[in-house]
Design a protein around this motif. Structure first.
Motif, short mmCIF file in Angstrom:
data_model
loop_
_atom_site.label_atom_id
_atom_site.label_comp_id
_atom_site.label_asym_id
_atom_site.label_seq_id
_atom_site.Cartn_x
_atom_site.Cartn_y
_atom_site.Cartn_z
N THR A 10 0.83 -1.21 0.00
CA THR A 10 0.00 0.00 0.00
C THR A 10 0.86 1.25 0.00
N ALA A 11 1.90 1.26 0.81
CA ALA A 11 2.81 2.41 0.87
C ALA A 11 3.50 2.62 -0.47
N ALA A 12 3.93 1.53 -1.10
CA ALA A 12 4.60 1.65 -2.40
C ALA A 12 3.65 2.19 -3.46
N LEU A 13 2.41 1.74 -3.46
CA LEU A 13 1.42 2.26 -4.42
C LEU A 13 1.14 3.73 -4.18
N ALA A 14 1.02 4.12 -2.93
CA ALA A 14 0.76 5.54 -2.61
C ALA A 14 1.92 6.40 -3.06
N LEU A 15 3.15 5.96 -2.83
CA LEU A 15 4.33 6.73 -3.25
C LEU A 15 4.37 6.85 -4.76
N THR A 16 4.11 5.76 -5.45
CA THR A 16 4.09 5.78 -6.92
C THR A 16 3.02 6.73 -7.43
N ALA A 17 1.86 6.74 -6.82
CA ALA A 17 0.78 7.63 -7.24
C ALA A 17 1.18 9.08 -7.04
N ASN A 18 1.84 9.40 -5.92
CA ASN A 18 2.28 10.77 -5.67
C ASN A 18 3.31 11.22 -6.68
N ILE A 19 4.24 10.34 -7.02
CA ILE A 19 5.26 10.69 -8.00
C ILE A 19 4.62 10.93 -9.36
N ALA A 20 3.66 10.11 -9.71
CA ALA A 20 3.00 10.23 -11.01
C ALA A 20 2.18 11.51 -11.11
N MET A 21 1.76 12.07 -9.98
CA MET A 21 0.91 13.26 -10.01
C MET A 21 1.71 14.54 -10.31
N ALA A 22 3.01 14.53 -10.09
CA ALA A 22 3.84 15.70 -10.39
C ALA A 22 4.60 15.42 -11.67
N LYS A 23 4.48 16.33 -12.64
CA LYS A 23 5.20 16.11 -13.89
C LYS A 23 5.86 17.40 -14.34
N ASP A 24 7.03 17.24 -14.92
CA ASP A 24 7.75 18.38 -15.46
C ASP A 24 7.08 18.84 -16.75
N LEU A 25 7.05 20.15 -16.94
CA LEU A 25 6.47 20.71 -18.16
C LEU A 25 7.60 21.20 -19.04
N GLY A 26 7.48 20.95 -20.32
CA GLY A 26 8.50 21.37 -21.28
C GLY A 26 8.40 22.86 -21.59
N PRO A 27 9.41 23.38 -22.29
CA PRO A 27 9.44 24.81 -22.61
C PRO A 27 8.22 25.29 -23.40
N ASP A 28 7.74 24.49 -24.33
CA ASP A 28 6.57 24.89 -25.13
C ASP A 28 5.32 25.01 -24.26
N GLN A 29 5.13 24.04 -23.37
CA GLN A 29 3.98 24.07 -22.46
C GLN A 29 4.09 25.27 -21.52
N ALA A 30 5.30 25.51 -21.02
CA ALA A 30 5.51 26.61 -20.08
C ALA A 30 5.21 27.96 -20.74
N MET A 31 5.71 28.15 -21.94
CA MET A 31 5.48 29.42 -22.64
C MET A 31 4.00 29.62 -22.93
N LYS A 32 3.30 28.55 -23.25
CA LYS A 32 1.86 28.65 -23.50
C LYS A 32 1.13 29.11 -22.24
N LEU A 33 1.52 28.57 -21.09
CA LEU A 33 0.90 28.97 -19.83
C LEU A 33 1.16 30.44 -19.51
N VAL A 34 2.36 30.92 -19.82
CA VAL A 34 2.68 32.35 -19.62
C VAL A 34 1.81 33.20 -20.54
N GLN A 35 1.73 32.82 -21.81
CA GLN A 35 0.95 33.58 -22.78
C GLN A 35 -0.54 33.59 -22.45
N GLU A 36 -1.02 32.53 -21.82
CA GLU A 36 -2.43 32.45 -21.43
C GLU A 36 -2.68 33.09 -20.06
N ASN A 37 -1.63 33.69 -19.48
CA ASN A 37 -1.69 34.32 -18.16
C ASN A 37 -2.12 33.36 -17.05
N LYS A 38 -1.79 32.08 -17.21
CA LYS A 38 -2.08 31.09 -16.18
C LYS A 38 -0.96 31.05 -15.14
#
Length: 102
Positions: A10-38
């Motif tokens: 159970t602990a291993a599954l919970a840790l894996t789920a938490n890791i999967a919930m955070a993801k790095d965003l690439g430069p294109d995604q990041a610039m889009k968020l800036v342009q959309e004022n998000k």
């Protein structure tokens, strides 16, 4: 013994789920968020991080989507060659974490 095995599984599954919930965003995604004022501009976010450590320089940055919240992670090196990790809420610019990197 079965209870202990189930607990570890159970602990291993919970840790894996938490890791999967955070993801790095690439430069294109990041610039889009800036342009959309998000999220704030990277210049503003870097300035907020540098305000915590005057005279420091930015050595690395990263934008993450963590549980639907955009977190901007900044690594700094100050004049004494000490490394700092500063995490900011990319939407508001609020400092979430500021600690010395060890």
């Amino acid at each position: 013994m079965k209870t202990l095995t189930a607990l570890f599984a159970t602990a291993a599954l919970a840790l894996t789920a938490n890791i999967a919930m955070a993801k790095d965003l690439g430069p294109d995604q990041a610039m889009k968020l800036v342009q959309e004022n998000k999220i704030q501009s990277f210049e503003k976010l870097n300035a907020a991080a540098l305000a915590k450590h005057p005279g420091a320089t930015v050595t690395d940055t990263e934008l993450e989507d963590a549980y639907g919240r955009y977190i901007y992670k900044v690594e700094l090196r100050d004049a004494q060659n000490v490394e700092w990790d500063v995490d900011l809420d990319a939407t508001t610019g609020a400092v979430l974490k500021d600690h010395q990197d060890k």
